[in-house]
Write a protein that holds these residues in place. Structure first.
Motif, PDB file in Angstrom:
ATOM      1  N   THR A   1     -13.933  11.001 -29.664  1.00  0.00           N
ATOM      2  CA  THR A   1     -12.872  11.233 -30.638  1.00  0.00           C
ATOM      3  C   THR A   1     -13.520  11.594 -31.977  1.00  0.00           C
ATOM      4  O   THR A   1     -14.505  10.989 -32.382  1.00  0.00           O
ATOM      5  CB  THR A   1     -11.949  10.007 -30.770  1.00  0.00           C
ATOM      6  OG1 THR A   1     -10.859  10.311 -31.648  1.00  0.00           O
ATOM      7  CG2 THR A   1     -12.689   8.780 -31.308  1.00  0.00           C
ATOM      8  N   GLN A   2     -12.967  12.599 -32.634  1.00  0.00           N
ATOM      9  CA  GLN A   2     -13.559  13.107 -33.863  1.00  0.00           C
ATOM     10  C   GLN A   2     -13.166  12.247 -35.059  1.00  0.00           C
ATOM     11  O   GLN A   2     -11.989  11.937 -35.246  1.00  0.00           O
ATOM     12  CB  GLN A   2     -13.111  14.546 -34.113  1.00  0.00           C
ATOM     13  CG  GLN A   2     -13.619  15.154 -35.409  1.00  0.00           C
ATOM     14  CD  GLN A   2     -15.104  15.430 -35.396  1.00  0.00           C
ATOM     15  OE1 GLN A   2     -15.636  15.971 -34.420  1.00  0.00           O
ATOM     16  NE2 GLN A   2     -15.806  15.055 -36.466  1.00  0.00           N
ATOM     17  N   VAL A   3     -14.151  11.893 -35.846  1.00  0.00           N
ATOM     18  CA  VAL A   3     -13.928  11.216 -37.124  1.00  0.00           C
ATOM     19  C   VAL A   3     -14.528  12.105 -38.210  1.00  0.00           C
ATOM     20  O   VAL A   3     -15.710  12.459 -38.148  1.00  0.00           O
ATOM     21  CB  VAL A   3     -14.588   9.826 -37.152  1.00  0.00           C
ATOM     22  CG1 VAL A   3     -14.534   9.246 -38.564  1.00  0.00           C
ATOM     23  CG2 VAL A   3     -13.902   8.897 -36.162  1.00  0.00           C
ATOM     24  N   THR A   4     -13.706  12.474 -39.173  1.00  0.00           N
ATOM     25  CA  THR A   4     -14.159  13.310 -40.274  1.00  0.00           C
ATOM     26  C   THR A   4     -13.864  12.603 -41.581  1.00  0.00           C
ATOM     27  O   THR A   4     -12.715  12.222 -41.834  1.00  0.00           O
ATOM     28  CB  THR A   4     -13.472  14.683 -40.256  1.00  0.00           C
ATOM     29  OG1 THR A   4     -13.718  15.319 -39.003  1.00  0.00           O
ATOM     30  CG2 THR A   4     -14.008  15.555 -41.381  1.00  0.00           C
ATOM     31  N   VAL A   5     -14.900  12.427 -42.404  1.00  0.00           N
ATOM     32  CA  VAL A   5     -14.754  11.757 -43.689  1.00  0.00           C
ATOM     33  C   VAL A   5     -15.024  12.780 -44.787  1.00  0.00           C
ATOM     34  O   VAL A   5     -16.131  13.333 -44.881  1.00  0.00           O
ATOM     35  CB  VAL A   5     -15.718  10.568 -43.817  1.00  0.00           C
ATOM     36  CG1 VAL A   5     -15.463   9.824 -45.132  1.00  0.00           C
ATOM     37  CG2 VAL A   5     -15.571   9.622 -42.637  1.00  0.00           C
ATOM     38  N   SER A   6     -14.026  13.020 -45.602  1.00  0.00           N
ATOM     39  CA  SER A   6     -14.170  14.011 -46.678  1.00  0.00           C
ATOM     40  C   SER A   6     -14.622  13.326 -47.967  1.00  0.00           C
ATOM     41  O   SER A   6     -14.275  12.179 -48.237  1.00  0.00           O
ATOM     42  CB  SER A   6     -12.848  14.729 -46.912  1.00  0.00           C
ATOM     43  OG  SER A   6     -11.860  13.808 -47.332  1.00  0.00           O
ATOM     44  N   SER A   7     -15.386  14.070 -48.751  1.00  0.00           N
ATOM     45  CA  SER A   7     -15.916  13.497 -49.998  1.00  0.00           C
ATOM     46  C   SER A   7     -14.972  13.719 -51.160  1.00  0.00           C
ATOM     47  O   SER A   7     -13.992  14.435 -51.072  1.00  0.00           O
ATOM     48  CB  SER A   7     -17.272  14.132 -50.301  1.00  0.00           C
ATOM     49  OG  SER A   7     -17.152  15.532 -50.378  1.00  0.00           O
TER      50      SER A   7
END
Length: 122
Positions: free
Chosen positions: A116-122
């Motif tokens: 499962t994709q986890v994307t953390v934006s800055s």
């Protein structure tokens, strides 16, 4: 046939939280250790956290104090609570279940989820 199905991934801002779940289904007699690994683009898969059937846990240094692994043995489910997320936590997260004893054969196998994709934006 045993399957691991992950859920809970998504997009979150830095500092935010996500909770991943991974449910094992099928004719399962017992499960040994369960865990989470992750793989970022262009990098090798790395172990994030593991938990034994008895509840003993182990974490990668990069996530200690921020991530918590837990499991519900009655539901054959493992969780990963991720707090204080950082952009470098962006990856595909995979769960695994080791020494899964199948009812029909009483033999043990290891299984992986699809990720499962986890994307953390800055």
């Amino acid at each position: 046939q045993v399957q691991l199905v992950e859920s809970g991934g998504g997009l979150v801002q830095a500092g935010g939280s996500l909770r991943l779940s991974c449910a094992a289904s099928g004719s399962i007699f017992s499960i040994g250790s369960m865990g989470w690994s992750r793989q970022a683009p262009g990098k090798q898969r790395e172990l994030v956290a593991t938990i034994t059937a008895g509840g003993s846990t182990n974490y990668a240094d990069s996530v200690k104090g921020r991530f918590t692994i837990s499991r519900d043995n009655a539901k054959n489910t493992v969780y990963l609570q991720m707090n204080s997320l950082k952009p470098e936590d962006t990856a595909v997260y995979y769960c695994n279940a080791d020494q899964v004893v199948v009812v029909a054969t009483k033999r043990a196998y290891d299984y992986w989820g699809q990720g499962t994709q986890v994307t953390v934006s800055s």
